[in-house]
Scaffold this motif. Structure first.
Motif, PDB file in Angstrom:
ATOM      1  N   ALA A  58       1.207  -1.287  -0.708  1.00 57.54           N
ATOM      2  CA  ALA A  58      -0.168  -0.488   0.486  1.00 57.54           C
ATOM      3  C   ALA A  58       0.487   1.476   0.013  1.00 57.54           C
ATOM      4  O   ALA A  58       2.245   1.246   1.310  1.00 57.54           O
ATOM      5  CB  ALA A  58      -1.374  -0.410   1.902  1.00 57.54           C
ATOM      6  N   PHE A  59       0.423   2.155  -0.915  1.00 55.25           N
ATOM      7  CA  PHE A  59       1.415   3.341  -0.866  1.00 55.25           C
ATOM      8  C   PHE A  59       0.482   4.856  -0.951  1.00 55.25           C
ATOM      9  O   PHE A  59       0.369   4.953   0.691  1.00 55.25           O
ATOM     10  CB  PHE A  59       1.970   3.720  -1.961  1.00 55.25           C
ATOM     11  CG  PHE A  59       2.455   4.267  -2.361  1.00 55.25           C
ATOM     12  CD1 PHE A  59       3.827   5.447  -2.278  1.00 55.25           C
ATOM     13  CD2 PHE A  59       2.098   5.812  -3.537  1.00 55.25           C
ATOM     14  CE1 PHE A  59       4.822   6.174  -2.318  1.00 55.25           C
ATOM     15  CE2 PHE A  59       3.047   7.097  -3.103  1.00 55.25           C
ATOM     16  CZ  PHE A  59       3.551   7.073  -3.007  1.00 55.25           C
ATOM     17  N   TYR A  66      -3.924   2.586  -6.319  1.00 62.54           N
ATOM     18  CA  TYR A  66      -3.335   0.769  -7.364  1.00 62.54           C
ATOM     19  C   TYR A  66      -2.138   0.338  -7.196  1.00 62.54           C
ATOM     20  O   TYR A  66      -1.870  -0.910  -7.491  1.00 62.54           O
ATOM     21  CB  TYR A  66      -3.680   0.623  -8.804  1.00 62.54           C
ATOM     22  CG  TYR A  66      -5.238   1.489  -9.171  1.00 62.54           C
ATOM     23  CD1 TYR A  66      -5.329   2.332  -8.854  1.00 62.54           C
ATOM     24  CD2 TYR A  66      -6.257   0.678  -9.301  1.00 62.54           C
ATOM     25  CE1 TYR A  66      -6.932   3.683  -9.102  1.00 62.54           C
ATOM     26  CE2 TYR A  66      -7.375   0.673  -9.037  1.00 62.54           C
ATOM     27  CZ  TYR A  66      -7.430   2.347  -9.286  1.00 62.54           C
ATOM     28  OH  TYR A  66      -8.809   3.395  -9.810  1.00 62.54           O
TER      29      TYR A  66
END
Ligand code: FES
Lengths: 104, 487
Positions: A58-59, A66
Motif C-alpha cells: 500500500a502506498f 493501485y
C-alpha cells in the motif's frame, strides 16, 4: 500516553479473526481493510511488479495508486486498501499483471 | 426523496466529505431531493476518515482535529431525507436528454462488484476532494515508503502504522498533522523533513491575521511534536532511501532555495518507514471530462474554476471543497453550504437565504486567501528534479525511469507530459498518472514553467468491461445503497 493506535481511540473491537497471506496466518480486526490487517502483521509488500518483479504494497492508502493490488480469494486486482478483511480470506501475492493463473 | 422510482433527484452530490455533506444537508433542508454518493462505506471523506463501527472506537476523535464539526454534519445527515449511496465509485457524469445529468457508478468496496448504477439528477455538486502530490526520489518505490496522507488514512481507518520508527517528509502543513498523529498513536518519529521554509507565510500578513483558527491548529500540532521530541528540519529533503526489500534508513540532505541538495550535507537517519507527500492535488477528472474551465493554483496544480456561488463554467454543475482548490475542511464546509444554497435557488428560480450567502462568501474569500498563501509557500522549486538519478523510477505503475523520461525530452523532443506519456508509457498504468503526473510535467518542462496537465479521461476510475456492457440495460433511477461496513 497511548502505546498503540487502538488504545488511543479506546477500541473495543468484536472478536478478531484469521486471514492468510501466502499461507501464513494473519490476525485481522473486524472493519479493517486487508491492507491494514497486513500492516499490523508487519507485512508491507504483497505484489511484485510486471517488469522488474519488485515488491510493492500500500502506498496512497486511499484507493488512488493501485500499488496495493492483491489476489483475494483467487481473484486478482483487488485494491487491498479498500477491501475489508473477512474471516478466512485467502490473500496471495499478485505477480506481474495478476493473470498468471488464468492463462491470459 | 423523489416520489416515484422513475423520478430524478433534484441534486446529486458526489463525495461525502466535509463539502459534500454540507452541500447535501443544506439542499435537503431546503426541500430538495438529494442523492449523496461516495466510494467509501463511510461518510467523512479523507479528513474525517475513521474506523468502521465494528472496531468499536470509543474515542475516534482522538485522531482528529475539529471532530465535532463532522459529528454535527453526520447528525444532520441522519435526520435528513438524503439518500446516502455508499460504496459507489463514480466514473463519469454525462448529460441526458431533458437537461438532466446522469451520474454513473460501479459498486462495491473497491468498485469491482460490477453492478453499474446510474443516478439521474437535475443538478450536480462535485465534492471529490484531493489526493496527494508525490515527487519521486531514489528508493521511493521500496516497501515502507508510503504517502504521508496514506499513512494518516491507514491510521485513522485501520488503526495501523507502517512501522515503528517513521520519518515524515515532503512539504506542506499536512506533514505536521501526520507527524503529530503518528507520534500520538505510538510511532517514534525521528524527524519531520520539510523542503520549504515557513518564512513564506510572513509575506502574507493579512491572510495570516484573518485566519486565527489556522494558528491554533498549527499550535496544537506543534505542541504534540514538542511533547514527542520530534525535530522539524526545514529546507531539507529525503534524497535517498536505503534497504533491499524494505526501508532501513533514509538520507536527508539540506536544500538550497531552488530545492537542490547542498553537496556533502547528506545525513543518514535509521528508520523502518517513510511517510512522504508534497501537498494535495484537487481531483477534477469528472469536471474536466465535462469541459469545465480550470484555474491554475499557486503551487502548480489546477482546480476547477468557480463563480461566486460555486458554480462551474458548465451550467447546473457546482463544485465545493478541494475540487476547487485545496483549503481544508472548514473552507470545504462553507463552500458546500454555499453550493447547496445556490443549487436550491436555481431550482426554485428565486434566491434563498441571501444574508447567509453573503456571510459564507466572506468566510470563503478569507480562507481562500490563506490557502493561496500556503500553497505558494510550499510550492516545489524547480531544482527538486536534481534528486533523481537516471535509474529512479518516476512512474510507479509502468516502472518508467527518470533516465527514459529525460531521453524522451532531450533526444526525442517531447515538450509536455502528454508526449512523454506516449513515448514512454509514463502515466499510462493503473493510476492513470495520479502518482507521477506532477513529476513528469516538471521533467518535460526542463526547469521552465510547468503546464499543469489537465487530463481528460473518459473514465475517472478504471471500470470493469462487464459494467460498461451492462450500461444499456435499463437501470433504475433510484438505487439501494450497496452493502457497506457502515459508520
Ligand atoms: S494503497 Fe493506493 S490504491 Fe491501495
Amino acid at each position: 500516553m497511548a502505546r498503540t493506535p487502538a488504545e488511543l481511540v479506546g477500541a473495543n473491537p468484536g472478536p478478531s479473526f484469521e486471514i492468510t497471506m501466502d499461507g501464513r496466518p494473519v490476525t485481522a480486526l473486524p472493519g479493517q481493510s486487508v491492507a491494514a490487517a497486513l500492516w499490523s502483521a508487519g507485512i508491507l509488500a504483497w505484489r511484485t511488479t510486471r517488469n522488474t518483479g519488485r515488491p510493492r504494497g500500500a502506498f496512497c492508502g486511499i484507493g488512488q495508486c493501485y500499488d496495493c493490488l492483491a489476489i483475494v480469494n483467487g481473484e486478482p486486482n483487488h485494491r487491498a486498501c479498500l477491501v475489508p478483511a473477512r474471516p478466512g480470506d485467502v490473500i496471495t501475492t499478485q505477480e506481474g499483471h495478476g493473470h498468471a493463473d488464468l492463462g491470459v | 426523496m423523489p416520489i416515484s422510482a422513475s423520478d430524478p433527484y433534484d441534486l446529486a452530490v458526489i463525495g461525502a466529505g466535509s463539502a459534500g455533506l454540507a452541500g447535501a444537508v443544506t439542499a435537503a433542508g431546503l426541500g430538495l431531493s438529494v442523492a449523496l454518493l461516495d466510494a467509501s462505506p463511510q461518510t467523512g471523506g479523507q479528513f474525517y476518515r475513521h474506523p468502521a463501527r465494528a472496531i468499536g472506537a470509543a474515542r475516534p476523535e482522538a485522531l482528529h482535529h475539529d471532530w465535532s464539526a463532522f459529528a454535527q454534519l453526520r447528525r444532520r445527515l441522519e435526520q435528513s431525507d438524503v439518500s446516502l449511496l455508499r460504496g459507489h465509485h463514480v466514473w463519469a457524469v454525462t448529460k441526458e436528454e431533458g437537461a438532466l445529468w446522469a451520474v454513473h457508478a460501479v459498486t462495491g468496496a473497491d468498485g469491482t462488484a460490477e453492478r453499474s448504477v446510474r443516478v439521474r439528477a437535475r443538478a450536480v455538486l462535485l465534492a471529490t476532494g484531493a489526493y496527494e502530490r508525490q515527487l519521486p526520489f531514489p528508493g521511493w518505490t521500496l516497501p515502507g515508503v508510503v504517502g504521508a496522507g496514506g499513512a494518516q488514512a491507514m491510521l485513522k481507518s485501520g488503526l495501523v502504522l507502517p512501522g515503528k520508527r517513521v520519518v515524515v517528509a515532503g512539504s506542506g502543513p499536512l506533514l505536521l498533522a501526520v507527524a503529530s498523529s503518528l507520534a500520538t498513536a505510538g510511532a517514534q518519529v525521528p524527524a519531520v523533513i520539510e523542503a520549504s521554509g515557513y518564512l513564506g507565510y510572513a509575506r502574507h500578513p493579512r491572510a495570516l491575521a484573518a485566519n486565527p483558527r489556522k494558528w491554533v491548529e498549527a499550535a496544537v500540532h506543534g505542541a504534540a511534536l514538542l511533547r514527542h521530541r520530534v525535530r522539524v528540519r526545514l529546507r531539507s529533503a529525503v534524497t535517498e532511501v536505503h534497504g533491499t526489500d524494505r526501508v532501513e534508513a533514509v538520507t536527508v540532505s539540506r536544500l538550497d532555495l531552488d530545492w537542490r541538495p547542498v553537496q556533502g550535507s547528506g545525513r543518514r537517519i535509521e528508520c523502518d518507514a517513510l511517510a512522504v507527500g508534497h501537498g494535495l492535488v484537487p481531483q477534477i477528472e469528472l469536471a474536466t471530462a465535462l469541459g469545465c474551465a480550470t484555474r491554475p493554483l499557486p503551487d502548480g496544480t489546477s482546480a476547477v474554476a468557480l463563480d461566486g456561488l460555486q458554480e462551474t463554467s458548465v451550467r447546473g454543475l457546482w463544485a465545493a471543497g478541494e475540487t476547487g482548490g485545496v483549503g481544508g475542511a472548514q473552507l470545504a464546509r462553507s463552500e458546500g453550504e454555499l453550493a447547496g444554497l445556490a443549487a436550491a435557488a436555481r431550482l426554485y428560480g428565486r434566491p434563498v437565504r441571501e444574508e447567509r450567502v453573503r456571510e459564507l462568501q466572506r468566510r470563503r474569500d478569507r480562507m481562500r486567501a490563506f490557502a493561496d498563501a500556503m500553497a505558494l509557500s510550499h510550492a516545489p522549486a524547480a531544482g527538486w528534479t536534481s534528486w533523481l538519478t537516471d535509474g529512479t523510477e518516476v512512474c510507479r505503475c509502468e516502472e518508467v525511469t527518470a533516465g527514459r523520461i529525460r531521453e524522451a525530452v532531450t533526444d526525442l523532443g517531447a515538450r509536455d507530459a502528454r508526449t512523454v506519456k506516449l513515448l514512454t508509457r509514463a502515466g499510462m498504468g493503473w493510476c492513470q498518472g495520479r502518482m507521477c503526473g506532477a513529476a513528469v510535467a516538471c521533467l518535460a518542462a526542463r526547469g521552465g514553467a510547468v503546464e499543469p496537465p489537465v487530463e481528460r479521461r473518459p473514465f475517472a476510475v478504471p471500470v470493469p468491461l462487464s459494467a460498461l456492457a451492462s450500461l444499456d440495460e435499463p437501470t433504475g433511477v433510484r438505487t439501494d445503497s450497496a452493502p457497506g461496513v457502515g459508520d
